[in-house]
Design a protein around this motif. Structure first.
Motif, mmCIF file in Angstrom:
data_model
loop_
_atom_site.group_PDB
_atom_site.id
_atom_site.type_symbol
_atom_site.label_atom_id
_atom_site.label_comp_id
_atom_site.label_asym_id
_atom_site.label_seq_id
_atom_site.Cartn_x
_atom_site.Cartn_y
_atom_site.Cartn_z
ATOM 1 N N ARG A 298 13.322 4.557 -3.707
ATOM 2 C CA ARG A 298 12.208 3.817 -4.277
ATOM 3 C C ARG A 298 11.943 4.317 -5.689
ATOM 4 N NH1 ARG A 298 9.848 0.759 -0.429
ATOM 5 N NH2 ARG A 298 10.202 1.416 1.746
ATOM 6 N N ASP A 299 11.702 3.364 -6.601
ATOM 7 C CA ASP A 299 11.416 3.706 -7.991
ATOM 8 C C ASP A 299 10.506 2.628 -8.564
ATOM 9 O OD1 ASP A 299 11.291 4.411 -10.623
ATOM 10 O OD2 ASP A 299 13.451 4.479 -10.971
ATOM 11 N N GLU A 300 9.212 2.914 -8.601
ATOM 12 C CA GLU A 300 8.249 1.917 -9.055
ATOM 13 C C GLU A 300 8.405 1.601 -10.530
ATOM 14 O OE1 GLU A 300 6.586 0.325 -6.921
ATOM 15 O OE2 GLU A 300 7.122 1.634 -5.242
ATOM 16 N N THR A 301 9.092 2.460 -11.281
ATOM 17 C CA THR A 301 9.289 2.186 -12.713
ATOM 18 C C THR A 301 10.410 1.197 -12.958
ATOM 19 O OG1 THR A 301 10.853 4.029 -12.990
ATOM 20 C CG2 THR A 301 8.502 4.522 -13.234
ATOM 21 N N ASP A 302 11.257 0.963 -11.939
ATOM 22 C CA ASP A 302 12.361 0.011 -12.063
ATOM 23 C C ASP A 302 11.876 -1.395 -11.752
ATOM 24 O OD1 ASP A 302 14.855 -1.517 -10.801
ATOM 25 O OD2 ASP A 302 15.633 0.079 -12.097
ATOM 26 N N SER A 303 12.460 -2.378 -12.417
ATOM 27 C CA SER A 303 12.026 -3.772 -12.226
ATOM 28 C C SER A 303 12.247 -4.247 -10.800
ATOM 29 C CB SER A 303 12.773 -4.693 -13.197
ATOM 30 O OG SER A 303 14.179 -4.615 -12.993
ATOM 31 N N HIS A 304 13.220 -3.657 -10.088
ATOM 32 C CA HIS A 304 13.494 -4.028 -8.713
ATOM 33 C C HIS A 304 12.725 -3.161 -7.698
ATOM 34 C CE1 HIS A 304 17.104 -5.557 -10.842
ATOM 35 N NE2 HIS A 304 16.975 -6.554 -9.997
ATOM 36 N N GLY A 305 12.014 -2.160 -8.200
ATOM 37 C CA GLY A 305 11.279 -1.287 -7.301
ATOM 38 C C GLY A 305 12.127 -0.227 -6.635
ATOM 39 N N CYS A 306 13.408 -0.158 -7.016
ATOM 40 C CA CYS A 306 14.300 0.844 -6.439
ATOM 41 C C CYS A 306 15.381 1.200 -7.448
ATOM 42 C CB CYS A 306 14.926 0.344 -5.133
ATOM 43 S SG CYS A 306 15.977 -1.109 -5.341
ATOM 44 N N ALA A 307 16.042 2.310 -7.212
ATOM 45 C CA ALA A 307 17.101 2.758 -8.110
ATOM 46 C C ALA A 307 18.276 3.284 -7.291
ATOM 47 C CB ALA A 307 16.585 3.847 -9.040
ATOM 48 N N THR A 308 19.479 3.093 -7.809
ATOM 49 C CA THR A 308 20.693 3.580 -7.159
ATOM 50 C C THR A 308 21.106 4.902 -7.794
ATOM 51 O OG1 THR A 308 21.418 1.323 -6.711
ATOM 52 C CG2 THR A 308 23.077 3.041 -6.589
ATOM 53 N N GLN A 309 21.445 5.852 -6.965
ATOM 54 C CA GLN A 309 21.799 7.185 -7.429
ATOM 55 C C GLN A 309 23.146 7.593 -6.822
ATOM 56 O OE1 GLN A 309 19.534 10.951 -6.330
ATOM 57 N NE2 GLN A 309 18.277 10.198 -8.027
ATOM 58 N N SER A 310 23.990 8.190 -7.635
ATOM 59 C CA SER A 310 25.259 8.723 -7.136
ATOM 60 C C SER A 310 25.053 10.174 -6.723
ATOM 61 C CB SER A 310 26.336 8.627 -8.209
ATOM 62 O OG SER A 310 27.554 9.178 -7.754
ATOM 63 N N ARG A 311 25.574 10.536 -5.550
ATOM 64 C CA ARG A 311 25.408 11.894 -5.042
ATOM 65 C C ARG A 311 26.718 12.416 -4.459
ATOM 66 N NH1 ARG A 311 19.571 12.309 -1.856
ATOM 67 N NH2 ARG A 311 18.256 11.608 -3.593
#
Length: 554
Positions: free
Chosen positions: A455-468
């Motif tokens: 979840r990422d409220e700063t992103d326009s989609h409300g979420c962010a993808t992260q590589s781990r």
């Protein structure tokens, strides 16, 4: 990909026309189908369908229906024609089923005698839907019965495993439900679906005659359909009501295409459902999307008018209604539930028009490609861990609630409960692999480089993808220090300044868990997995893990 067997005469009868094999192959492109084999002696056709989003096409009726739209033998918007609901046609559901197998939908089909060919196709469709779309009966299962042998209302009950005896299909011996799971081939194959429950689902008619033990087996008395039967009772039990109704609708349209008259059945629930407590099926599920005309030009590279779009969609069985000068709402009959985005409507239009109608265009710019910095970093981490003796695993980004807790992102319209969430960590994926690897020689050293969604409220989609990256070591002496040395050497090879800070995490043993800091920034976690966590996953060896994000370093 689904592959079905079809009798060519049966297919031509459903199509309303006889075609050459060349003509039929061309028409199969409308369903993303390919003619794989023809048996000239039996007339059997083997058709492979290269689309898993349209379970309504996994049968000759669905294929023929889609082609008939294009050939003008069926109009877009043709709906299911049900007879008026008769109040006595009811299914009464018992309260305990809410926690076992909560939903059921059904209908009656009459007016046509069952033929040998239709019986064969009906069994194939039942198996394809249950195994492929229903995840081997876990999500839903289908039962078909001779309706002349049953008395309404039908009772959907939850009973003790030893309380009821009946002769299942394929056996002359009466067994109770526990014996069926232990001894009958279908019970052995599908019994895991129910074994965790103290009560099992059972369908009985008003006289107390057993119809079936869903999702395992029908009774031999009323659950065996024979050639010549003219009135059938069709039911679907499941874990998700929308998926259950979708299967009901597919079957109802198939029977209607065979000339049967469809009679609805009401299900009375003692608990709330997404569609209320008294629900009649077949149910008019919606499958629609709003799309602007310029989207067709943008994706297909061709100029179209709104009238041409509507005409093309109609040729694919899609109804459309204008809601503006250049915007329309496209909708399909309820046997389809595959619209997720406006692009799906564009695809339907492209298939109907024919991909051969689009002019190929050569690229106007020539560029030299190169790997993205993140990809180079991921490959470097992979090479390092493989050099340390680890093996790479690749897991699905989509998962389910049973595997991922916390703040994982849920999918609003999942096609399957098994893939209803986006994973927010790689660690459960590694634990899942370890749980299934207990018979492999130890030590186990595995890793995964992959994506998670947060979840990422700063992103326009409300979420962010992260590589781990995450790594796991499992053996009798696995400990924090062993995995710490792996992490330290990995950081050295990557040029990172790595340090650890004590932290508490329910997944790990307190005092043997650390927060990973790279250049002073928190990027991950490392620790020895708590025995309670190992027990939950069914893992018998000590396990140590680490996980850290890579996106920040690219």
């Amino acid at each position: 990909m689904p592959t079905i067997s079809v009798n060519q005469n049966d297919m031509f009868e459903l199509l309303g026309h006889t075609y050459t094999m060349g003509e039929l192959e061309a028409l199969l492109l409308l369903v993303k189908g390919e003619l794989k084999d023809i048996d000239p002696q039996s007339g059997e056709l083997r058709i492979e369908l290269k689309d898993t989003n349209r379970p309504d096409l996994w049968c000759p009726e669905g294929i023929a229906r889609q082609i008939r739209y294009k050939t003008g033998r069926l109009e877009a918007g043709t709906q299911l024609r049900c007879r008026e609901f008769a109040p006595e046609h009811r299914i009464l559901v018992e309260p305990p089923l809410h926690a076992i197998r909560p939903y059921i939908g059904a209908f009656l089909a009459s007016g046509v005698a069952v033929t040998e060919q239709f019986l064969t196709q009906m069994i194939q469709t039942q198996e394809k839907l249950c195994d492929g779309y229903g995840k081997k009966r876990e999500l839903f299962a289908i039962g078909i019965y001779d309706a002349s042998k049953l008395a309404f209302p039908v009772h959907y009950r939850a009973v003790a495993p030893e309380s009821v005896r009946f002769a299942p299909l394929g056996s002359d011996e009466e067994m109770n439900l526990a014996e069926i799971l232990a001894r009958h081939p279908k019970g052995i194959e599908y019994g895991a679906i129910l074994r965790e429950h103290a009560l099992y689902p059972l369908l009985q008619d008003e006289r107390g005659d057993v119809l079936s033990f869903p999702p395992i087996i029908n009774s031999r008395t009323s659950g065996e359909v024979r050639v010549g039967d003219q009135r059938l009772f069709v039911e679907v039990t499941g874990m998700d009501l929308e998926m259950t109704f979708h299967a009901v609708n597919i079957l109802a349209y198939n029977f209607q295409d065979r000339g049967f008259s469809i009679e609805p059945v009401l299900t009375a629930y003692p608990y709330d459902t997404p569609y209320g407590r008294d629900v009649i099926s077949p149910y008019p599920l919606k499958n629609e999307a709003t799309v602007s005309c310029d989207l067709f030009e943008r994706y297909l590279g061709m100029t179209t008018t709104i009238e041409e779009v509507q005409s093309g969609l109609a040729a694919y069985g899609v109804s459309s209604q204008l809601i503006g000068a250049d915007t329309l709402t496209a909708s399909t009959p309820s046997y389809r539930q595959d619209y997720m985005h406006a692009v799906d409507v564009v695809e339907d239009f492209a298939i109907a028009v024919g991909y051969d109608q689009f002019e190929p265009a050569m690229p106007e710019r020539f560029t030299v490609g190169r790997l993205a910095p993140l990809t180079i970093l991921e490959d470097g981490v992979r090479d390092a861990l493989i050099g340390f003796g680890f093996e790479e695993v690749i897991s699905n980004v989509l998962s389910n609630k049973a595997e991922f807790d916390g703040d994982a992102l849920e999918i609003s319209n999942p096609m399957s409960e098994s893939y209803s969430m986006m994973r927010n960590s790689l660690l459960p994926s590694l634990l899942k692999v370890e749980a299934k690897s207990s018979k492999s020689l130890y030590p186990h050293k595995i890793f995964e480089v992959g994506e998670v969604a947060l979840r990422d409220e700063t992103d326009s989609h409300g979420c962010a993808t992260q590589s781990r990256v995450a790594a796991m070591i499992a053996h009798a002496e696995a400990n924090f220090s062993e995995m710490g040395s792996v992490l330290t050497y990995l950081a050295y090879l990557m040029g990172w300044t790595c340090s650890l800070r004590p932290v508490k995490n329910a997944l790990f043993i307190e005092g043997r868990c650390g927060e990973i800091l790279i250049d002073g920034k928190s990027v991950g976690i490392i620790g020895e997995v708590h025995p309670e966590t190992l027990t939950k996953w069914g893992i018998k060896m000590p396990v140590t893990l680490f996980e850290l994000q890579l996106t920040a370093f690219a």
